[in-house]
Design an enzyme around this catalytic site. Sequence first.
Site, PDB file in Angstrom:
ATOM      1  N   ASP A 178       0.778  -1.249   0.000  1.00 42.75           N
ATOM      2  CA  ASP A 178       0.000   0.000   0.000  1.00 42.75           C
ATOM      3  C   ASP A 178       0.809   1.299   0.000  1.00 42.75           C
ATOM      4  O   ASP A 178       0.465   2.252   0.710  1.00 42.75           O
ATOM      5  CB  ASP A 178      -0.969   0.019   1.189  1.00 42.75           C
ATOM      6  CG  ASP A 178      -1.938  -1.152   1.192  1.00 42.75           C
ATOM      7  OD1 ASP A 178      -1.889  -1.983   0.267  1.00 42.75           O
ATOM      8  OD2 ASP A 178      -2.745  -1.234   2.125  1.00 42.75           O
ATOM      9  N   LYS A 217      -7.017  -5.074  -2.914  1.00 43.23           N
ATOM     10  CA  LYS A 217      -7.816  -5.402  -1.729  1.00 43.23           C
ATOM     11  C   LYS A 217      -8.667  -4.196  -1.356  1.00 43.23           C
ATOM     12  O   LYS A 217      -8.518  -3.121  -1.930  1.00 43.23           O
ATOM     13  CB  LYS A 217      -6.909  -5.820  -0.570  1.00 43.23           C
ATOM     14  CG  LYS A 217      -5.961  -4.727  -0.113  1.00 43.23           C
ATOM     15  CD  LYS A 217      -4.983  -5.257   0.920  1.00 43.23           C
ATOM     16  CE  LYS A 217      -4.080  -4.184   1.457  1.00 43.23           C
ATOM     17  NZ  LYS A 217      -4.736  -3.132   2.206  1.00 43.23           N
ATOM     18  N   CYS A 269      -2.028  -2.299   7.752  1.00 38.63           N
ATOM     19  CA  CYS A 269      -2.009  -3.280   6.664  1.00 38.63           C
ATOM     20  C   CYS A 269      -0.729  -4.105   6.608  1.00 38.63           C
ATOM     21  O   CYS A 269      -0.768  -5.284   6.255  1.00 38.63           O
ATOM     22  CB  CYS A 269      -2.281  -2.595   5.331  1.00 38.63           C
ATOM     23  SG  CYS A 269      -3.965  -1.926   5.245  1.00 38.63           S
TER      24      CYS A 269
END
Length: 191
Positions: free
Chosen positions: A19, A105, A144
């Site tokens: 991310d 995701k 995350c």
Amino acid sequence: MGDAIDAMLRPGDALLVVDVQNDFCPGGRLPIPQGDRVIPVLNRALEAARARGLPVYASRDWHPAHHPSFAQQGGPWPPHCLQDTPGAAFHPDLNLPAECIIVTKGTRFDKDQYSAFDETGLAEELRRRGVQRLWIGGLAEDVCVEATALDAVGLGFGVALLPGGALPVTPEGGEQARARMARAGVVLHPG
């Protein structure tokens, strides 16, 4: 770090960048303090993995409008990483190789997906490629990155956190996340 990671990489390893998107970097909608500081470290790791022919993956949040993680829907976060927006794009200084496999995701309307393994098929992909150990870095270390690392360990993969390659939302959150990851078997200080 580039030489150090290069010396530690071996066949059966893969690199997973979590991310590193514009919205999680300074100027974004949900910035991690100095989040772009991880980019040079990750770029050196990406180059080392690529030079050794190891698989490289990059996860991304790819939220629809009205995602359940957003505060307006009762979630904990402001809107971020909306599909097809500049904020959802990978940071322009991140040198992802052309052969990098993107793991998307956070697309569900009924729950959030912090982990790159949550209903993405990533574990099956890694097994198909013979991956035994993942090197993980990215944003945020206490959200995350942690969720991904813990899931990877639970799925039977070895996991090492890239030194200097992840930053947390808060320093306290980072300390707690590192403690939880260490207890689970994530290698925090490879050497």
